[in-house]
Design a protein around this motif. Structure first.
Motif, mmCIF file in Angstrom:
data_model
loop_
_atom_site.group_PDB
_atom_site.id
_atom_site.type_symbol
_atom_site.label_atom_id
_atom_site.label_comp_id
_atom_site.label_asym_id
_atom_site.label_seq_id
_atom_site.Cartn_x
_atom_site.Cartn_y
_atom_site.Cartn_z
ATOM 1 N N ASP A 95 -24.247 -13.380 -0.605
ATOM 2 C CA ASP A 95 -25.492 -13.360 -1.018
ATOM 3 C C ASP A 95 -25.534 -13.609 -2.587
ATOM 4 O O ASP A 95 -25.169 -12.518 -3.282
ATOM 5 C CB ASP A 95 -26.474 -12.036 -0.512
ATOM 6 N N PRO A 96 -26.466 -14.514 -3.016
ATOM 7 C CA PRO A 96 -26.360 -14.531 -4.470
ATOM 8 C C PRO A 96 -26.869 -13.596 -5.326
ATOM 9 O O PRO A 96 -26.770 -13.288 -6.265
ATOM 10 C CB PRO A 96 -27.017 -15.943 -4.611
ATOM 11 N N GLY A 97 -27.837 -12.819 -4.436
ATOM 12 C CA GLY A 97 -28.760 -11.883 -4.822
ATOM 13 C C GLY A 97 -27.876 -10.564 -5.573
ATOM 14 O O GLY A 97 -28.319 -9.596 -5.916
ATOM 15 N N GLY A 132 -13.849 -17.809 -1.283
ATOM 16 C CA GLY A 132 -14.926 -17.319 -1.694
ATOM 17 C C GLY A 132 -16.004 -16.897 -0.686
ATOM 18 O O GLY A 132 -17.149 -16.800 -1.320
ATOM 19 N N LEU A 133 -15.667 -16.584 0.457
ATOM 20 C CA LEU A 133 -16.434 -16.063 1.503
ATOM 21 C C LEU A 133 -17.026 -14.486 1.603
ATOM 22 O O LEU A 133 -15.946 -13.696 1.272
ATOM 23 C CB LEU A 133 -16.297 -16.831 2.578
ATOM 24 N N LYS A 134 -17.962 -14.191 1.962
ATOM 25 C CA LYS A 134 -18.441 -12.715 2.300
ATOM 26 C C LYS A 134 -17.480 -11.979 3.164
ATOM 27 O O LYS A 134 -17.158 -10.807 3.121
ATOM 28 C CB LYS A 134 -19.815 -12.642 2.863
ATOM 29 N N GLY A 161 -14.963 -9.455 -0.593
ATOM 30 C CA GLY A 161 -16.441 -10.402 -0.481
ATOM 31 C C GLY A 161 -16.559 -11.772 -1.203
ATOM 32 O O GLY A 161 -17.581 -12.123 -1.498
ATOM 33 N N GLY A 162 -15.306 -12.308 -1.579
ATOM 34 C CA GLY A 162 -15.321 -13.693 -2.072
ATOM 35 C C GLY A 162 -15.411 -13.565 -3.350
ATOM 36 O O GLY A 162 -15.270 -14.561 -4.234
ATOM 37 N N ARG A 163 -15.339 -12.440 -3.922
ATOM 38 C CA ARG A 163 -15.393 -12.197 -5.538
ATOM 39 C C ARG A 163 -13.816 -12.413 -6.258
ATOM 40 O O ARG A 163 -13.810 -12.852 -7.360
ATOM 41 C CB ARG A 163 -15.773 -10.699 -5.918
ATOM 42 N N GLY A 164 -12.946 -12.135 -5.226
ATOM 43 C CA GLY A 164 -11.461 -12.207 -6.027
ATOM 44 C C GLY A 164 -10.956 -13.466 -5.820
ATOM 45 O O GLY A 164 -10.370 -14.038 -6.599
ATOM 46 N N ARG A 205 -19.318 -23.377 6.145
ATOM 47 C CA ARG A 205 -20.526 -23.228 6.971
ATOM 48 C C ARG A 205 -21.413 -22.215 6.161
ATOM 49 O O ARG A 205 -21.192 -21.155 5.577
ATOM 50 C CB ARG A 205 -20.232 -22.161 8.261
ATOM 51 N N PRO A 206 -22.520 -22.732 5.924
ATOM 52 C CA PRO A 206 -23.524 -22.092 4.884
ATOM 53 C C PRO A 206 -23.694 -20.577 5.076
ATOM 54 O O PRO A 206 -23.889 -19.825 4.032
ATOM 55 C CB PRO A 206 -24.923 -22.774 5.037
ATOM 56 N N ALA A 207 -23.775 -20.077 6.511
ATOM 57 C CA ALA A 207 -23.961 -18.635 6.516
ATOM 58 C C ALA A 207 -22.935 -17.743 6.143
ATOM 59 O O ALA A 207 -23.009 -16.616 6.004
ATOM 60 C CB ALA A 207 -24.136 -18.291 7.980
#
Length: 737
Positions: free
Chosen positions: A379-381, A131-133, A138-141, A373-375
Motif C-alpha cells: 500500500d503506497p499509503g 518488492g511485494l507486500k 513487506g517489500g521494503r528491503g 499482479r497489481p494486488a
C-alpha cells in the motif's frame, strides 16, 4: 650490531583442502542436504535473473550463482540458534539459513522441497526480492536487505562492510548470554557468522570489528567470500596480500583458507571454526575462494563487460560446486543421474509455481510479456509507517512540580545516577564507549562508579567508532539488550556515520518494522571548550534530517533523568545531547526518585509571554531567558523544546504559542550550515504562515566551525549578545526601536 628475529604470531592461518578420504567419510545425509540446498539456490536465482531480464526486478539483482557451495557448506555447520548476516549478494546465504532452519534433520534428494513451510519460505523470499507486500519485510528491503530473525538470518546489507559491526553485537550477546546463564548453553555458546566479500576486507568498519572481536573474544566468524572481483576490480589490484585469510593472524584471529567451490572443504573449515568459538576461544576467520558466474548484477557474464575473459569463466565453471557434490555422490552410489534430474525438475516446478502466483500476462503487451499482479504491491499509503515505534511510554510521568522533596545535584552527577539506576533495574542495559571505564567515569565523569558495580556491562571500547556503534545496533536487534553508547564528542559521530545513519537509523523501516533498535547515543556539544573544529559541533540539525532517530536535549539535571528514562523505554534509536556548559550546573531533582519520566513529545514553557515565541534547547535555554529579561518590552515566551526530532516535536505547544504571539525567534548556538533551526523554520512557515507577522528570525553561530583561538571561537558561536541582536531584529520588524 642490530639483530633481526622473526615475530611469532599468536595464532595461525591454515589452508584446508579435502581428499578422497574426506568425501568417502562424509555422511550421506550431509551430502544430500548440500545438493538439495545448492540446487534450490541455483534454480531460484536463475528464476530471479529471468525476471530481471524481463524488467520485473526493480533495482539490482546480485546473483550468487557459482558461490552456492561457499554458503551451503558454511551454514550446514551451524545450528538454528546461530546467527548469520551478509552483503548485497546474500540470496544464497539467506536461502541456506532458512532451509536449514526449516529442515533441521536435513533434506533428501527424493523428497526435495515439498513441505508447505518450505514453499512459503521460497514464496516470501521471491516476493521480498520483487518488492511485494508478502515479502519478509513487506517489500521494503528487496534483494539487498533480507531478514528473517526467527531463522537467525539477521539481515543482508547493501553497504560494503556495513553488516560486519552489527554481527559483532549479536556475537557479544551470545557470549554474554552463555556467561550469565551457562546452564542454557551446555552445548557451547551460540555463534555468529558475518559474510562479506573481498572488497569489504579492506573496509575500515570490517578491520575495526576484527580488532574488537579479537580483543573481546567474541564468537564471531569473519567469512570472506573471495570471488576475486569487487564489481570489476581484481583483488590483486587493490591489496598487497591477495590471500585474504592472512588478515586474521594480524589481529590474533585463528584463520582458515579453503576452496569455496568445494562445499565439503567449506563445511570442514566452518565446523572447526564453530568448535573453536563455542569453546569460548574467540573470533575466527575463513576465506573461501569462489567465483560468481555473472556480472555484479543482472543476467550477463563479466566477460560481456570486458574485465574477465571467457577462458577464465570457463575454468571456474568447470569446478562447479553442484557438479562436484553430485559427482562424488554418484561415485559413492548415493545418487543417480535420473534422481538428480528429478530433483532439478521438482525444484524448478516449485519455483516456477511461486513466480506464477506473483506474475500474470500483461494486458497491455502485444508480445505476451509478464507483469507483477497489481494486488500484490504494498500500500503506497504506508510508505512512512514503521520508521519509529509507536508504543506509548508506560513509565510514571513527573509533573512540573514534584510531590516530594528535592535535593540539589550537578548535571553530570545526574547522568551517572540515572544510568546506575537503570542498570540496576534492567540487566539488558549496558554502557559502552571510549574511556568510560577509566578516569573515574570517563572524560567528564558521566559514568562514575558504573564499572565497579557492573563490570561485565560497562565496556571500554577501542577507538573504533564504526565498530562499537554497529555493535550496539546488533545488540539492540537481539531484542534483549539496550546499549547506551557514549561518543566522547559529537563530531566523532561522523566517523561512524554509516552505522548511525545507514544502519541503526534505517533498520526498523527497511526491514518492515521487525527490527527493534533501542540504541541510546549520548554525546556532548563542546562549543566554548576550546577544542576546535573537530570536537565542538551540535549534531541536532543533521540527525533531524535523517530518518529513524529521536533526539532529546535536556537543559537541567531534573530534565536529564526524566528524558533518559523515557529514551531507555523507547524501542527506537535516541540521540541524547549534552552540553559541556551544563555539566557543572546544579539543579533540584526529586529526592530518592530516579524512576520518573518526562512525557514523549512534550516541550516545556520556561517563560510565559505574548510578544514573541522563542524556541530553543540545551544551554541556550538559560541564555534565552536572560535575553528575555533584558527585553521585557517584547514579552517573550521561551519554549525549551526538549524533544527535537520530527516525530516527537511538540507542535501543540509550539502552535498555541505562535497563534498567540505571531512572531518566532529560533535560538541555537551551532554553525549555520548544520543548523537545526533551518528545517524547523521551514516547517513552521508551512504550518503557521497565516499567523506570522514577520519572517521567522533565527540566531545561529557563524558559517565556520569553531576555531581553537578563544577569540575566533567566541566569534563563531552564538552567545547572549547574538540572542539580544535577534530580539532587536524582531523589534525592528514590529516597528519598534
Amino acid at each position: 650490531m642490530s639483530t633481526s628475529t622473526p615475530l611469532e604470531l599468536s595464532t595461525d592461518c591454515t589452508e584446508l583442502r579435502t581428499t578422497r578420504a574426506d568425501w568417502d567419510a562424509a555422511p550421506a545425509g550431509l551430502l544430500e542436504s548440500m545438493l538439495v540446498q545448492m540446487t534450490a539456490i541455483r534454480v531460484f536465482e536463475e528464476a530471479v535473473l529471468q525476471l530481471a531480464g524481463e524488467g520485473l526486478v526493480h533495482g539490482p539483482a546480485h546473483s550468487s550463482i557459482g558461490q552456492e557451495g561457499a554458503a551451503v557448506g558454511s551454514v550446514l555447520a551451524l545450528q538454528g540458534r546461530d546467527g548469520v548476516n551478509g552483503t548485497h549478494r546474500g540470496h544464497h546465504q539467506f536461502l541456506a539459513k532458512g532451509l536449514a532452519f526449516l529442515c533441521p534433520e536435513g533434506l533428501s534428494v527424493v523428497d526435495g522441497l515439498k513441505t508447505d513451510a518450505v514453499k512459503e519460505f521460497i514464496h516470501r523470499t521471491m516476493s521480498e526480492i520483487l518488492g511485494l507486500k508478502a515479502g519478509f519485510s513487506g517489500g521494503r528491503g528487496g534483494s539487498m536487505h533480507l531478514q528473517w530473525l526467527d531463522a537467525g538470518a539477521l539481515g543482508t546489507n547493501a553497504i560494503v562492510g556495513g553488516g560486519v559491526p552489527l554481527a559483532a553485537g549479536n556475537a557479544w550477546a551470545q557470549r554474554h548470554d552463555a556467561e550469565v546463564a551457562p546452564e542454557a548453553a551446555e552445548s557451547g555458546m551460540g555463534v555468529t557468522v558475518t559474510y562479506f566479500g573481498d572488497g569489504a576486507s579492506n573496509i575500515g568498519s570490517t578491520l575495526e570489528t576484527m580488532n574488537l572481536a579479537a580483543a573481546w573474544r567474541l564468537p564471531l566468524c569473519f567469512y570472506i567470500e573471495n570471488n576475486l572481483y569487487a564489481v570489476s576490480t581484481h583483488v590483486a589490484d587493490v591489496t598487497g596480500e591477495p590471500r585474504l585469510a592472512a588478515r586474521g593472524p594480524g589481529f590474533g584471529i585463528k584463520s582458515w583458507r579453503v576452496d569455496g567451490m568445494d562445499p565439503l572443504a567449506v563445511y570442514l573449515a566452518q565446523q572447526a571454526a564453530v568448535e573453536y568459538m563455542r569453546a569460548g576461544k574467540g573470533a575466527t576467520l575463513i576465506e573461501a575462494e569462489t567465483y560468481r558466474y555473472f556480472h555484479q548484477n543482472g543476467p550477463f557474464p563479466g566477460s560481456a563487460f570486458g574485465y574477465r575473459s571467457k577462458e577464465e569463466e570457463k575454468q571456474w565453471r568447470d569446478r562447479d560446486p553442484l557438479a562436484k557434490v553430485a559427482g562424488e555422490m554418484i561415485r559413492r552410489g548415493l545418487l543417480t543421474e535420473t534422481q538428480q534430474a528429478d530433483l532439478i525438475a521438482q525444484i524448478t516446478e516449485l519455483v516456477a509455481g511461486s513466480v506464477a502466483e506473483i506474475t500474470e500476462k500483461d494486458p497491455e503487451s502485444t508480445k505476451g510479456a509478464r507483469r507483477i499482479r497489481p494486488a500484490l504491491w504494498p500500500d503506497p499509503g504506508a510508505v512512512d509507517s514503521g520508521i519509529r515505534s509507536d508504543q506509548p511510554l508506560t513509565g510514571r510521568i513527573l509533573g512540573d512540580v514534584s510531590d516530594g522533596g528535592t535535593v540539589e545535584r550537578r548535571f553530570v552527577d545526574a547522568i551517572a545516577d540515572v544510568l546506575d539506576r537503570r542498570m540496576a533495574e534492567d540487566p539488558g542495559v549496558l554502557v559502552l564507549g571510549e574511556d568510560i571505564h577509566r578516569l573515574k567515569g570517563g572524560t567528564n565523569g558521566a559514568t562514575r562508579g558504573l564499572k565497579d558495580t557492573y563490570p561485565d556491562r560497562v565496556l571500554g571500547t577501542p577507538i573504533s567508532e564504526n565498530a562499537f556503534a554497529g555493535l550496539a545496533g546488533g545488540l539492540s536487534m537481539t531484542g534483549r539488550y539496550k546499549p547506551v553508547v557514549e561518543f566522547m564528542y559529537s563530531d566523532f559521530l561522523w566517523v561512524a556515520a554509516d552505522q548511525i545513519f545507514n544502519q541503526i537509523g534505517k533498520a526498523r523501516h527497511m526491514f518492515g518494522g521487525h527490527s527493534s533498535m533501542p540504541v541510546v547515543l549520548r554525546s556532548k556539544v563542546a562549543m566554548g571548550a576550546g577544542y576546535g573544529s573537530q570536537h565542538s559541533m551540535d549534531p541536532a540539525g543533521i540527525f533531524a534530517n535523517n530518518p529513524g532517530w529521536r533526539i532529546v536535549a535536556p537543559s537541567t539535571p531534573r530534565e536529564y533523568i526524566g528524558l533518559m528514562n523515557a529514551a531507555l523505554e523507547l524501542d527506537d534509536p535516541v540521540l541524547v545531547l549534552e552540553h559541556v556548559d551544563l555539566y557543572a550546573i546544579k539543579g533540584q531533582i526529586p529526592e530518592g526518585d530516579l524512576d520518573y519520566q518526562l512525557p514523549l513529545g512534550k516541550a516545556a514553557i520556561r517563560r510565559q509571554g505574548e510578544g514573541v515565541t522563542v524556541l530553543t534547547y540545551l544551554n541556550m535555554v538559560e541564555i534565552s531567558l536572560q535575553a528575555a529579561e533584558q527585553r521585557p518590552d517584547l514579552d517573550a515566551e521561551v519554549i525549551d523544546l526538549r524533544w527535537l526530532d520530527r516525530a516527537s516535536l511538540d507542535w501543540e505547544s509550539i502552535g498555541a504559542s505562535i497563534q498567540k504571539t505571531n512572531n518566532v525567534l529560533i535560538v541555537e548556538q551551532g554553525a549555520r550550515g548544520t543548523s537545526y533551526g533551518g528545517w524547523l523554520s521551514d516547517e513552521i512557515q508551512r504550518r503557521f504562515f497565516d499567523y506570522l507577522d514577520q519572517p521567522i528570525q533565527r540566531v545561529t553561530g557563524r558559517e565556520a566551525a569553531p576555531s581553537i583561538s578563544k577569540v575566533l571561537e567566541a566569534a563563531a558561536n552564538a552567545d547572549l549578545n547574538d540572542v539580544l541582536a535577534g530580539f532587536d531584529e524582531v523589534a525592528r520588524n514590529l516597528g519598534r526601536s
